[in-house]
Design a protein around this motif. Structure first.
Motif, short mmCIF file in Angstrom:
data_model
loop_
_atom_site.label_atom_id
_atom_site.label_comp_id
_atom_site.label_asym_id
_atom_site.label_seq_id
_atom_site.Cartn_x
_atom_site.Cartn_y
_atom_site.Cartn_z
N GLN A 7 0.33 -0.96 0.36
CA GLN A 7 -0.03 -0.48 0.26
C GLN A 7 0.98 0.93 0.11
O GLN A 7 0.16 2.70 0.11
N ILE A 9 2.88 4.53 -1.48
CA ILE A 9 2.69 5.04 -2.60
C ILE A 9 4.02 5.90 -2.86
O ILE A 9 4.33 5.74 -4.35
N ILE A 31 -2.17 3.79 0.40
CA ILE A 31 -3.37 4.38 -0.17
C ILE A 31 -4.45 4.59 1.12
O ILE A 31 -5.02 5.63 -0.20
N HIS A 105 0.45 2.58 -8.16
CA HIS A 105 -0.61 3.10 -7.63
C HIS A 105 -0.78 4.42 -8.67
O HIS A 105 -1.98 4.93 -7.09
N THR A 118 -3.61 9.67 -7.49
CA THR A 118 -3.89 7.81 -7.54
C THR A 118 -4.96 7.21 -7.67
O THR A 118 -6.07 8.53 -7.91
#
Length: 166
Positions: A7, A9, A31, A105, A118
């Protein structure tokens, strides 16, 4: 220390909000959240790779060979779950301005406003030239696809080998 995972980014350098000038911290975007940790972005990447893959230099050489590139290559960061996420630098890893980001992402880059959007409906400032972003995005997404294809091949190979021995 921060642990990079699927997760993650981006890792952006920010000045230390405290006493010492010149000391960098990292603004981490994931995220569902963002926060600051008291280490520079490249130090986080290097320590993470050392913990999960042994050697930053070996991962760098691996990426150079896979991509046939020699400068500012993305690094495959293995995660505890076994997934590898390609983190791509925007500058040389030794440059204090370096941002590390995971192209997997990213939906798009607005170069006029220097903003990343994103796939999850979030966005953040990304102070990088359009040409730099484009070049690094391609390197990162290419490495990510190569890593994913390799993993798919290995999973298929292992499952077919089990079927033959059964």
């Amino acid at each position: 220390m921060y642990t990079i995972h699927s997760q993650t980014i981006a890792l952006l350098p920010v000045p230390n909000p405290g006493r010492e000038q010149g000391e960098l911290h990292t603004l981490i975007f994931e995220i569902n959240r963002s926060f600051i940790v008291p280490y520079p972005p490249t130090q986080i990447v290097k320590r993470h790779v050392r913990k999960y893959a042994g050697s930053y230099m070996a991962q760098q050489e691996r990426a150079m060979k896979m991509l046939k590139e020699t400068k500012m290559v993305p690094i495959a960061c293995p995660t505890a779950s076994g997934f590898e996420i390609a983190l791509t630098p925007t500058h040389a890893a030794t440059n204090p301005k370096v941002i590390w980001f995971a192209p997997i992402h990213i939906l798009r880059f607005d170069h006029r406003h220097q903003c990343i959007y994103t796939r999850y409906g979030t966005h953040f400032l990304f102070p990088v030239a359009e040409e730099t972003y484009n070049r690094q995005f391609v390197k990162g997404i290419t490495l990510q696809r190569m890593l994913s294809n390799r993993k798919q091949f290995l999973l298929h190979y292992k499952s077919s080998k089990k079927q033959h021995t059964s």
